[in-house]
Design a protein around this motif. Sequence first.
Motif, PDB file in Angstrom:
ATOM      1  N   GLY A 144      -8.946   4.293   3.642  1.00 19.30           N
ATOM      2  CA  GLY A 144      -9.135   5.800   4.551  1.00 19.30           C
ATOM      3  C   GLY A 144      -8.860   5.057   6.590  1.00 19.30           C
ATOM      4  O   GLY A 144      -8.592   4.343   7.171  1.00 19.30           O
ATOM      5  N   PHE A 145      -7.589   6.369   6.795  1.00 19.54           N
ATOM      6  CA  PHE A 145      -7.111   5.986   7.983  1.00 19.54           C
ATOM      7  C   PHE A 145      -7.529   7.407   8.904  1.00 19.54           C
ATOM      8  O   PHE A 145      -7.971   8.203   8.513  1.00 19.54           O
ATOM      9  CB  PHE A 145      -5.419   6.203   7.722  1.00 19.54           C
ATOM     10  N   LEU A 146      -7.490   7.073  10.061  1.00 15.29           N
ATOM     11  CA  LEU A 146      -8.090   7.680  11.468  1.00 15.29           C
ATOM     12  C   LEU A 146      -7.248   7.299  12.672  1.00 15.29           C
ATOM     13  O   LEU A 146      -7.096   6.678  13.340  1.00 15.29           O
ATOM     14  CB  LEU A 146      -9.502   7.682  12.578  1.00 15.29           C
ATOM     15  N   PRO A 147      -6.100   8.808  12.222  1.00 18.83           N
ATOM     16  CA  PRO A 147      -5.378   8.072  13.435  1.00 18.83           C
ATOM     17  C   PRO A 147      -6.021   8.949  14.831  1.00 18.83           C
ATOM     18  O   PRO A 147      -6.545   9.939  15.247  1.00 18.83           O
ATOM     19  CB  PRO A 147      -3.782   9.162  13.172  1.00 18.83           C
ATOM     20  N   ILE A 148      -5.552   7.403  15.889  1.00 22.08           N
ATOM     21  CA  ILE A 148      -5.729   7.259  16.701  1.00 22.08           C
ATOM     22  C   ILE A 148      -4.577   7.941  18.284  1.00 22.08           C
ATOM     23  O   ILE A 148      -5.342   8.192  19.762  1.00 22.08           O
ATOM     24  CB  ILE A 148      -7.062   6.406  17.257  1.00 22.08           C
ATOM     25  N   LEU A 149      -3.488   7.390  18.247  1.00 23.10           N
ATOM     26  CA  LEU A 149      -2.118   8.243  18.723  1.00 23.10           C
ATOM     27  C   LEU A 149      -1.039   8.044  18.500  1.00 23.10           C
ATOM     28  O   LEU A 149      -1.492   7.444  16.636  1.00 23.10           O
ATOM     29  CB  LEU A 149      -2.815   6.054  19.538  1.00 23.10           C
ATOM     30  N   PRO A 150      -0.235   8.188  18.273  1.00 21.51           N
ATOM     31  CA  PRO A 150       0.981   8.325  17.702  1.00 21.51           C
ATOM     32  C   PRO A 150       1.324   7.313  17.481  1.00 21.51           C
ATOM     33  O   PRO A 150       2.087   6.770  15.620  1.00 21.51           O
ATOM     34  CB  PRO A 150       2.337   8.809  18.522  1.00 21.51           C
ATOM     35  N   ASN A 151       0.512   6.083  17.661  1.00 22.12           N
ATOM     36  CA  ASN A 151       0.950   4.714  16.686  1.00 22.12           C
ATOM     37  C   ASN A 151       0.317   3.955  16.203  1.00 22.12           C
ATOM     38  O   ASN A 151      -0.241   2.287  16.268  1.00 22.12           O
ATOM     39  CB  ASN A 151       1.987   3.599  17.584  1.00 22.12           C
ATOM     40  N   ALA A 152      -1.516   3.964  16.348  1.00 22.57           N
ATOM     41  CA  ALA A 152      -2.168   3.287  16.144  1.00 22.57           C
ATOM     42  C   ALA A 152      -3.449   4.016  15.981  1.00 22.57           C
ATOM     43  O   ALA A 152      -3.276   5.612  15.525  1.00 22.57           O
ATOM     44  CB  ALA A 152      -2.720   3.084  17.578  1.00 22.57           C
ATOM     45  N   ASP A 153      -4.177   3.800  14.552  1.00 27.09           N
ATOM     46  CA  ASP A 153      -5.057   4.186  13.669  1.00 27.09           C
ATOM     47  C   ASP A 153      -5.885   3.063  13.669  1.00 27.09           C
ATOM     48  O   ASP A 153      -5.843   1.553  13.687  1.00 27.09           O
ATOM     49  CB  ASP A 153      -4.611   4.252  12.081  1.00 27.09           C
ATOM     50  N   LEU A 154      -7.233   3.951  13.019  1.00 24.98           N
ATOM     51  CA  LEU A 154      -8.389   2.708  12.870  1.00 24.98           C
ATOM     52  C   LEU A 154      -8.301   3.458  11.381  1.00 24.98           C
ATOM     53  O   LEU A 154      -8.070   3.946  10.708  1.00 24.98           O
ATOM     54  CB  LEU A 154      -9.501   3.704  13.665  1.00 24.98           C
TER      55      LEU A 154
ATOM     56  N   GLN B 210      -4.232  -0.707  13.441  1.00 23.45           N
ATOM     57  CA  GLN B 210      -2.870  -1.460  12.967  1.00 23.45           C
ATOM     58  C   GLN B 210      -2.779  -0.335  14.570  1.00 23.45           C
ATOM     59  O   GLN B 210      -2.887   0.619  14.426  1.00 23.45           O
ATOM     60  CB  GLN B 210      -2.260  -0.728  11.686  1.00 23.45           C
ATOM     61  N   TYR B 211      -1.243  -1.005  15.214  1.00 26.97           N
ATOM     62  CA  TYR B 211      -0.650  -0.615  16.250  1.00 26.97           C
ATOM     63  C   TYR B 211       0.517  -0.699  15.557  1.00 26.97           C
ATOM     64  O   TYR B 211       0.460  -2.140  15.616  1.00 26.97           O
ATOM     65  CB  TYR B 211      -1.014  -1.742  17.741  1.00 26.97           C
ATOM     66  N   PHE B 212       1.523   0.297  15.920  1.00 25.31           N
ATOM     67  CA  PHE B 212       2.753  -0.088  15.315  1.00 25.31           C
ATOM     68  C   PHE B 212       3.072  -0.576  16.947  1.00 25.31           C
ATOM     69  O   PHE B 212       3.261   0.641  17.900  1.00 25.31           O
ATOM     70  CB  PHE B 212       3.411   0.883  14.705  1.00 25.31           C
ATOM     71  N   PHE B 213       4.720  -1.217  16.871  1.00 27.89           N
ATOM     72  CA  PHE B 213       5.841  -0.959  18.058  1.00 27.89           C
ATOM     73  C   PHE B 213       6.593   0.180  18.320  1.00 27.89           C
ATOM     74  O   PHE B 213       7.167   0.010  19.456  1.00 27.89           O
ATOM     75  CB  PHE B 213       5.765  -2.324  18.070  1.00 27.89           C
ATOM     76  N   ASP B 214       6.993   0.296  17.087  1.00 32.03           N
ATOM     77  CA  ASP B 214       7.912   1.755  16.812  1.00 32.03           C
ATOM     78  C   ASP B 214       7.192   2.027  15.028  1.00 32.03           C
ATOM     79  O   ASP B 214       6.693   2.072  15.420  1.00 32.03           O
ATOM     80  CB  ASP B 214       9.819   0.414  16.670  1.00 32.03           C
ATOM     81  N   GLY B 215       8.855   2.538  15.347  1.00 37.10           N
ATOM     82  CA  GLY B 215       8.809   3.876  13.449  1.00 37.10           C
ATOM     83  C   GLY B 215       8.132   2.180  13.350  1.00 37.10           C
ATOM     84  O   GLY B 215       7.489   3.332  11.666  1.00 37.10           O
TER      85      GLY B 215
ATOM     86  N   GLY C 227       0.836  -1.191   0.281  1.00 38.91           N
ATOM     87  CA  GLY C 227      -0.011  -0.218  -0.099  1.00 38.91           C
ATOM     88  C   GLY C 227       0.866   1.231   0.530  1.00 38.91           C
ATOM     89  O   GLY C 227       1.742   1.065   0.476  1.00 38.91           O
ATOM     90  N   ALA C 228       0.225   2.081  -0.463  1.00 39.92           N
ATOM     91  CA  ALA C 228       0.862   3.835  -0.055  1.00 39.92           C
ATOM     92  C   ALA C 228      -0.128   4.830   0.286  1.00 39.92           C
ATOM     93  O   ALA C 228      -1.695   4.263   0.316  1.00 39.92           O
ATOM     94  CB  ALA C 228       1.026   4.232  -1.876  1.00 39.92           C
ATOM     95  N   ARG C 229      -0.018   5.450   1.382  1.00 37.54           N
ATOM     96  CA  ARG C 229      -0.872   6.022   2.318  1.00 37.54           C
ATOM     97  C   ARG C 229       0.290   7.545   1.888  1.00 37.54           C
ATOM     98  O   ARG C 229       1.069   7.848   2.010  1.00 37.54           O
ATOM     99  CB  ARG C 229       0.359   6.068   4.184  1.00 37.54           C
ATOM    100  N   PHE C 230      -0.923   8.120   1.528  1.00 35.81           N
ATOM    101  CA  PHE C 230      -0.821  10.527   0.846  1.00 35.81           C
ATOM    102  C   PHE C 230      -0.711  10.738   2.337  1.00 35.81           C
ATOM    103  O   PHE C 230      -1.948  11.065   2.781  1.00 35.81           O
ATOM    104  CB  PHE C 230      -1.873  10.166  -0.575  1.00 35.81           C
ATOM    105  N   GLY C 231      -0.098  11.500   2.753  1.00 42.41           N
ATOM    106  CA  GLY C 231      -0.518  11.956   4.301  1.00 42.41           C
ATOM    107  C   GLY C 231      -0.800  11.033   5.603  1.00 42.41           C
ATOM    108  O   GLY C 231      -0.380   9.616   5.044  1.00 42.41           O
ATOM    109  N   ARG C 232      -2.038  11.618   5.867  1.00 42.67           N
ATOM    110  CA  ARG C 232      -2.029  10.864   7.503  1.00 42.67           C
ATOM    111  C   ARG C 232      -3.921   9.830   7.038  1.00 42.67           C
ATOM    112  O   ARG C 232      -3.642   9.218   7.762  1.00 42.67           O
ATOM    113  CB  ARG C 232      -2.287  12.023   9.013  1.00 42.67           C
TER     114      ARG C 232
END
Length: 180
Positions: free
Chosen positions: A99-109, A144-149, A56-61
């Motif tokens: 469509g992504f909705l950031p809910i935390l610095p390392n988590a998206d809906l 999705q949740y990211f453990f690191d960057g 995938g490609a993400r265009f912005g947030r």
Amino acid sequence: MKSLILAAATLAVLGAAAPALAQPMSLSGISGYGTLGVEDLNDNSANIGAVTGRLGARFGRYIGVEGELSGGFNSARTDVGGARSDVSLRDQYAAYAVGFLPILPNADLLARIGYGASDLHISQPLNNDFNRYQTTWNAGVGGQYFFDGANGVRLDYTRETADRSDLDANVFSAAYVRKF
């Protein structure tokens, strides 16, 4: 019910995309990702497992696109056309707007809507084997949740609505995610 799920996913994608459209786009805001995981395809009479990869490609947030390719790893026994049959997934592929909705610095809906195709192998008694190619409209939600960057996990649900209503499916997936 199908229309409700499709409408909800469409609204979620459009709602997440609205703030992104207000931001200027630049190549520096594009990022890529890949996933590798497993899926359970359930049409209420059979469960088929698959290994799935996505790019995938993400265009912005807030918005992105992704492609998906799956291969089945088991078969299920169910009725097809009134005959007891073994059904397996040969391959499946789809393309989505996400469509992504950031809910935390390392988590998206996330919400996604797309179009796909499946190639099923069906084996019936008396050596009656055939393939069935099926196209679907797909809509789903997840997180999705990211453990690191760069490394994380993704869980999602997708409803596949087939051109033939007897092959509609609920798809649950769990995957490793890698940003690049």
